[in-house]
Structure formats: structure tokens, C-alpha cells
Design a protein around this motif. Sequence first.
Motif, PDB file in Angstrom:
ATOM      1  N   ALA A   1       0.837  -1.201   0.000  1.00  0.00           N
ATOM      2  CA  ALA A   1       0.000   0.000   0.000  1.00  0.00           C
ATOM      3  C   ALA A   1       0.870   1.248   0.000  1.00  0.00           C
ATOM      4  O   ALA A   1       1.786   1.377   0.816  1.00  0.00           O
ATOM      5  CB  ALA A   1      -0.926  -0.003   1.202  1.00  0.00           C
ATOM      6  N   LYS A   2       0.593   2.174  -0.918  1.00  0.00           N
ATOM      7  CA  LYS A   2       1.302   3.462  -0.934  1.00  0.00           C
ATOM      8  C   LYS A   2       0.674   4.447   0.060  1.00  0.00           C
ATOM      9  O   LYS A   2       1.312   5.392   0.499  1.00  0.00           O
ATOM     10  CB  LYS A   2       1.258   4.059  -2.338  1.00  0.00           C
ATOM     11  N   VAL A   3      -0.598   4.211   0.352  1.00  0.00           N
ATOM     12  CA  VAL A   3      -1.339   5.044   1.302  1.00  0.00           C
ATOM     13  C   VAL A   3      -2.168   4.109   2.175  1.00  0.00           C
ATOM     14  O   VAL A   3      -2.286   2.910   1.893  1.00  0.00           O
ATOM     15  CB  VAL A   3      -2.273   6.047   0.574  1.00  0.00           C
ATOM     16  N   ASP A   4      -2.745   4.625   3.245  1.00  0.00           N
ATOM     17  CA  ASP A   4      -3.658   3.815   4.054  1.00  0.00           C
ATOM     18  C   ASP A   4      -4.884   3.469   3.224  1.00  0.00           C
ATOM     19  O   ASP A   4      -5.513   4.348   2.618  1.00  0.00           O
ATOM     20  CB  ASP A   4      -4.075   4.579   5.321  1.00  0.00           C
ATOM     21  N   LEU A   5      -5.220   2.189   3.189  1.00  0.00           N
ATOM     22  CA  LEU A   5      -6.337   1.731   2.368  1.00  0.00           C
ATOM     23  C   LEU A   5      -7.485   1.245   3.252  1.00  0.00           C
ATOM     24  O   LEU A   5      -7.283   0.426   4.150  1.00  0.00           O
ATOM     25  CB  LEU A   5      -5.884   0.594   1.450  1.00  0.00           C
ATOM     26  N   ASP A   6      -8.673   1.770   2.982  1.00  0.00           N
ATOM     27  CA  ASP A   6      -9.859   1.348   3.735  1.00  0.00           C
ATOM     28  C   ASP A   6     -10.356   0.018   3.196  1.00  0.00           C
ATOM     29  O   ASP A   6     -10.311  -0.265   2.002  1.00  0.00           O
ATOM     30  CB  ASP A   6     -10.975   2.394   3.618  1.00  0.00           C
ATOM     31  N   ASP A   7     -10.846  -0.793   4.105  1.00  0.00           N
ATOM     32  CA  ASP A   7     -11.458  -2.059   3.719  1.00  0.00           C
ATOM     33  C   ASP A   7     -12.411  -2.465   4.845  1.00  0.00           C
ATOM     34  O   ASP A   7     -12.067  -2.338   6.030  1.00  0.00           O
ATOM     35  CB  ASP A   7     -10.389  -3.138   3.520  1.00  0.00           C
ATOM     36  N   GLU A   8     -13.588  -2.927   4.472  1.00  0.00           N
ATOM     37  CA  GLU A   8     -14.589  -3.246   5.476  1.00  0.00           C
ATOM     38  C   GLU A   8     -14.102  -4.320   6.445  1.00  0.00           C
ATOM     39  O   GLU A   8     -14.360  -4.247   7.644  1.00  0.00           O
ATOM     40  CB  GLU A   8     -15.882  -3.724   4.794  1.00  0.00           C
ATOM     41  N   GLU A   9     -13.412  -5.316   5.933  1.00  0.00           N
ATOM     42  CA  GLU A   9     -12.983  -6.419   6.788  1.00  0.00           C
ATOM     43  C   GLU A   9     -11.624  -6.173   7.430  1.00  0.00           C
ATOM     44  O   GLU A   9     -11.435  -6.425   8.616  1.00  0.00           O
ATOM     45  CB  GLU A   9     -12.930  -7.716   5.978  1.00  0.00           C
ATOM     46  N   GLU A  10     -10.662  -5.683   6.643  1.00  0.00           N
ATOM     47  CA  GLU A  10      -9.293  -5.558   7.149  1.00  0.00           C
ATOM     48  C   GLU A  10      -8.569  -4.418   6.429  1.00  0.00           C
ATOM     49  O   GLU A  10      -8.052  -4.609   5.333  1.00  0.00           O
ATOM     50  CB  GLU A  10      -8.534  -6.875   6.941  1.00  0.00           C
ATOM     51  N   PRO A  11      -8.530  -3.219   7.021  1.00  0.00           N
ATOM     52  CA  PRO A  11      -7.804  -2.099   6.402  1.00  0.00           C
ATOM     53  C   PRO A  11      -6.329  -2.445   6.228  1.00  0.00           C
ATOM     54  O   PRO A  11      -5.773  -3.259   6.974  1.00  0.00           O
ATOM     55  CB  PRO A  11      -7.991  -0.957   7.405  1.00  0.00           C
ATOM     56  N   VAL A  12      -5.702  -1.801   5.240  1.00  0.00           N
ATOM     57  CA  VAL A  12      -4.282  -2.036   4.980  1.00  0.00           C
ATOM     58  C   VAL A  12      -3.521  -0.743   5.220  1.00  0.00           C
ATOM     59  O   VAL A  12      -3.810   0.285   4.585  1.00  0.00           O
ATOM     60  CB  VAL A  12      -4.052  -2.515   3.528  1.00  0.00           C
ATOM     61  N   ALA A  13      -2.573  -0.774   6.137  1.00  0.00           N
ATOM     62  CA  ALA A  13      -1.796   0.422   6.459  1.00  0.00           C
ATOM     63  C   ALA A  13      -0.739   0.668   5.389  1.00  0.00           C
ATOM     64  O   ALA A  13      -0.297  -0.261   4.692  1.00  0.00           O
ATOM     65  CB  ALA A  13      -1.133   0.262   7.821  1.00  0.00           C
ATOM     66  N   LYS A  14      -0.360   1.900   5.238  1.00  0.00           N
ATOM     67  CA  LYS A  14       0.679   2.282   4.284  1.00  0.00           C
ATOM     68  C   LYS A  14       1.947   1.450   4.519  1.00  0.00           C
ATOM     69  O   LYS A  14       2.421   1.308   5.643  1.00  0.00           O
ATOM     70  CB  LYS A  14       0.988   3.776   4.429  1.00  0.00           C
TER      71      LYS A  14
END
Length: 823
Positions: free
Chosen positions: A535-548
Motif C-alpha cells: 500500500a502506498k497510502v492507508d487503504l480502507d477495507d470493510e474487513e481488514e484495512p491495509v496500512a501504508k
Amino acid sequence: MEKNKMLYLVALSGLFHDIGKFFQRAGESQTDYKNTFKYQHAALSFKAIEEELKEGLSAVFTEEEINIIKDGTYHHNPDPNKPIQKILQKADHFSSSERLEEALSQEISHIDQFMQRYPRLRTVFENVSLSKNQNEKRFFYKLTKLSIKKEDIFPKDYYLISQQPSQQEREKNLGSYKSLWEDFKKEFNSTLKHFGFLGVKFSDYPEKVFEIIYNLLYKYTWCVPASIYDNTNKNNHYPDVSLFDHSRVLSAVASILYDYFGINRNIDNQEKSILHLKVDISGIQNFIYTVYKRPVAKILRGRSFFVALLPDVFSRYIVRNLGYTITNILYSGGGVFEIIVANTDENKSKLKDLLAKIEEYLLTEFEGEIGLSVGMYEYSPTDLSVGNYGQVLQKLNENLDNGKRRKFINTITKAVELINKRTSQLKQKQLCPTCRTYLTEEGNELCDTCQLFSNVGKNLPSTKYLIFATNHTQNFIDPERTISFGELGVVYLAEDTDQRFLKDKNITSILKINETESLQNSTGFKFLGITVPKAKVDLDDEEEPVAKGQILHFEYIAKLSQGDERIGILRMDVDNLGRIFSEGLKGKISISRISTLSRMMDLFFTGYLNTLCLEDTAEKNDISQKVNSMYYIVYAGGDDLFIIGPWNYLLEFAKKINQAFREYTATNTDITLSAGYVQTKPKYPIRISAELSARAEEVSKTSGKNRITAFKNTIQWERFKDALDKSEKLSELIKDKKISRGFIHYYKSLQERFLIQDKKPDVIIYKVKPDPMVYPYTQYYIARNVSDETAKEFLEQEFIINLEKNKDMSDFILNYSFLKTRN
């Protein structure tokens, strides 16, 4: 001087013995050489060490040590009272037997004229032939520093370069010996001066000093031919072996002759002085994919990276404990490594113990899931010649096949004890829910093995250096970035490096990953297929967000797809690899040529594939703003790969990989890839996806090779672009509502009724001539349900008129369009 350091110096003498060829082609000349050196390039090798490279060498070597290194420059005219010079002469004789004399015709071709004017390294891939097809030898490499960029490592086409109207542009593609030599001299001297300034001298740090020299020579001489057309000496050597590969093989042979015969015995060409070891690390493919529980992506990454390290860890452990250098490792990668050493009783006894130690480690840590298959063969230096080395490989591979039936032979008497060693220390035992293989303490979420792989997977995205050490060091204390191999050593995943690591005697190597520039405070570089979606940026996801900066989980990779949110799983490997190495070079098989072929093949998968992943993602502007790569290289090395990505993009990417491989191998029609592809929901068990893609790949192999199996169609690569184009066309017509998705369901039912001859789990085989009733049924449906003329024309052309022609891609087109137009 102690034996091990003397052996290292002999090996270094071998690495430098022909450095004068590089110097000479950069424009240097020498007039007074015949009486002392016999050939000008040998005199210039001496001069390069004595003058051009003296500043760097003097910073880490004593004058006595440099004099031994210079002994190699006398290899054409040795002093009978200096045995090291005689050893280097013999080593050069045995290693140079590969050189191919190609007679010049009376009418020299334009390509020959061009290559005589601009002597460049030719690609070894042109010499591979498994058929009667004759490859026109027109490709060569640019003179440039090694990298994993296409413009640097792909061969150039004579026809494209010679026709460029601009001389400046032509020379840009050719490269310059002079500028490459100047860059080499500058970096060589500055790097070794930095080592010397820190107190890293050869006498105290032989492995580090040897490795940085080895890697600097690799970086600059990988593209310099070892031998070329020489009008003065009336030879026309075909230049398909690089100076680096010739020198590293000669270095290994010289160290073997020194170890076996010493300095007091005459070298017997016929005596079986060489012991060749080939080891296949078995079980790694199944081991990688044994993941049952989240976080799948992280642990999968850790497992695949770990097994990619094993050939390096094991081969380095062996040569280090035998007192040899890394030049004696002929190849390491793809689950295989090869080593040559002196065929002495001492070495054979030590080797047996070292292999037993490796087996003990594997039994203790992995309970036999991963094992070793070992093949050995003894032969004489004359067997290194072109006429004999093919027989060496055949015997070695036969012995390896026999070794596959004798796994753990060195530890069989205590196998049960070793298998139970780790688990016996656990008090409250339960099965690890992630691997379902090893036991863990009750209450722990993961077993020790899965915890290790989870840590590796988490920290790998920020790792820039691999640090190899014999033991744990106080200079690196992060347990999450530490991979212990027991008595075999330790590997650290470092974000950065500093001077402490260079001076740490526990540390033997500091390798920059996939980067050959700025090697200060390191001992070299290492290519690994490790690109993953970060991830280049913080990514939203309903189940599991992905940090930068973190690896994307499979659910988010699926979200990058177009249409249905699925992941694709792609396997590819080189067709007829065994035949390419055993038969492909015909009468040109030599140890250096085989080493070149192995190294260049591996460079595509471990090196360039990373570049291709990043470049392809960068072309998708909306996606590249979020992630560095859409593609997850689970495994890549040797001759194969396993990649996960968004289902539709991965199919297009498979086509790009094949196209790139064709260019990389000089468009040789006898060097091809076969692929297997499946698509699944992101939570589908990865071990089953791996098995399905392997079965699809096998269908490609058994259907004629040089093709891809996807959506149960097996399609030749030259037709795959057409299949993708037709799939996209149908998808667009459905999106524009000119055709309903119901057509896909309808036509599938017609396939079941009129087209299918035999349905197997992995492929659909159609009748040579389908039942004629398929035509009126399809025509009737189109007339009743499709009004748009463009849509009608497409359906009539592709599903009626050209049904015979396109039967190998019909199911592919329908399934692709069905998924692409969902949602």
C-alpha cells in the motif's frame, strides 16, 4: 600463510587473470610483453593490477598478497619456479576449452563485419537448438553495468541497431568499453579504500573482501566477452561466454587444483581431481502452500522467501566449511545448487558431515517435509572440455536421480529422535491452526515455524539488505527480522546497513536486494523475486484495512480486478529445460557455457520479473496511486514462477511475461514457456488453488507446450492475444447492452449439446467437426435477441463462421466476459 587464505588468493588470482582484456578493449595498449607475458592482454592484466586498481587493492591487501594475485597474469608464460603461475596456466587451459572457432566465409556477412568492428558479448540463448531450425545469430549485449532493467540486460538486435541513422543513438545502444572501464576502476578503488579505511583487511575478513571483489567484477564484466575475433592471433572465437563467467569458473578450477595437487606435485590432467556436487531441495513447492488460516498472504510470503533462501544458506555453509570461496558455487537458485571442490578424502569426509548437519536441521525443524536429494560425480580436468562435459552432466544427473531415493541417508539412524526433538520440549501440545502440521503450546496462536514466517512476511516489504552470518551478532538484535538456521548460520532482514556490520566477524555477507548501485557498506547484491503489492497510502477495507507500507491481503487484491472480485493464480515454467541443458547446446556444452545459461535464465525470473511487475502496475494510473504493484510474486527462480494478482489483469500480464521472455531469449523458438491459470474467490484455500494451477500448467505441457491453459481452454501463445482481444470485445458489447449476458449462458448450453467430445477436470476438448445443428440454433438466438449490427457481426463471425477456427478459445472468451461484466 595458512591454507584457507592461500586458497582464497589463488581464487582471486583466477578472477583477475584476464582483466587485461577489459582494459585493452578500453583503448589501452602495451608494446613490451612478448618475452614476459606472451600476449598483450596478459601484460595489461598485470598493468591493471599494478597501476589502475592498485589504490583499492593496496587498501585491503599486503604487497605479498597482491603479488600472489598478480601470478594469474602469467598464465600464458608461467615461471617454472612459481607453482601458483603453473596452476593458473592449467586452470586457464581447462576453462578455455569451451571456446568455439567459427570459420569466416570468404564473403563476410554484414553481421560479422559489424561484430568485428564492435566486439560485444553474444547471447548464449542463440546457441540453443532442439530442432532443425537454425537461429540467425544477430543478438548482442550492450556494454553496461548489471541491473534488472530491460534496456540493460535484454539482448540487442543487430538489424534494429545497425539501421539507426544516428551514430550517437547507435553508440548509446552499444555502450562503451572505455566509459565502462573508467566506472569500474573508480568504483573498485573507492569501495576497497572504504573497506581499508574501516580496517576491513583481507587478512581478517577474507570472505567479505572476496565477495565485494566478486560482485564488482560481476557488475561490470557480465557483458564483456571472454574472447573475441583476434586478427593478430588468427582466431575467431565466438563470444557467447562473458569474462565474468569464464573468470569465476577458472577461479574455482584453480582453487581445486591448488587444494588437490598442492604446489609440489605435477598436475595430472587425467586424475579425477574434481568432485561435483548437485543438490535438489525437495518438497518446497508443497511446503510453501500449506497455509490454512489467515493471515494467508503474510505467511505465504514468509514461506516462499524462506525456501528461496535455502540454496544460498546451504551452499554457502558447505563452501565456507570446506575453506572454499563462492566461485566454487556454480549455481544456486530455484531449489537447486551445484558446487565443485577438490576430490580429496578430507573434503569427501567433511562433505558427508556437512550434508548430515543440513539433514539434521531439516528433520528437526520441518520433520522431513523438506529434504535433500544429493548427486555427486568425480572427474578429471580434461572432462571440462566441450567434448566431455556433456557426459559429466549426464552422469551427475543420473546420480542425483538415484539420490532422490536415498533422502536423509546420512541421518536415518536418528531420524525419529530428530523429528521428535522440537515437539518433545512442548508441554501442552496442540496442532497449529495455520499450518495444521506442527504442534504449538496451548494458548499460542501460531507454532514457532508459522510465527517465523509471519514475522518475515510482515518485515520483508521494508527489507533492503540480506545479512548472512555464521552466528548471532549483538549488532543486530531484532528477533522479528532474524531467521536462524541453527548451526548452519543466521540471516538478518535489514532495512539499512552501516559500518558495524562490515567489521563484525560473525557476518560474512551483506547483500543489497535487487539493486546493484551504491554498494558502500555492503559486499554485493542479490536478485530475488520478491515483489508484492504494498500500500502506498492507508487503504480502507470493510474487513481488514491495509496500512501504508504493508502487504495487501488477497481480498484487497481481488478488489483491484475489473468485474467480479477475484484473484488469479498463474504458474509458468520453461519447456524442455532438461533437454535445453543436456542437448540444446549440441557439441558446445562446457562448464562456463552451462553456468552462463543457468545464470542468465535465473536472472529473468529472480531479477527482471520484479521490474515487469512494477512497470505494468505503473501503467494503470488509478491503481498505481494506491499500490506499488498489483502482482504478488509467491515464488520465482531458476526457470519458473508462481504469481497471484487481480484475475483479469493477471491474464494480460501472463501475455507480457511470455513476450518479454521471447525477447530475453533472442526470439529462440526452442526456448518457450508453458503456463497454467485459474481464478478463485480470494478466500479459497491457496493450497488447492496452487494444485489446480499446477494441473492446468501440466495440461499445457501435455498439449504441445508453448501455450497457456485458462478457463479450461489450452491456447497457443501466438493466439492468446487474439483470445484476450475477443474477450474484451464481447465484454464491451455486453457493458454497452448490445448483447445480454444471457448469451453466455445460452451458448454454454449449446456447447454441452453440440460441441463437447470429452470433458476432463482441467480441459475441454471439442469435436474436430461440431454437430451442424449448433449453427441454426446460434443464428436463431442472435436474430431474436440481438438488434445491434456491430454485435450481430461479432457474434456471427466469432461464434458461427469462425467456430472451427476459434474452438480452442471459445470457452475462454465466454468465461472471461462473464466475469468481466459482473457487477
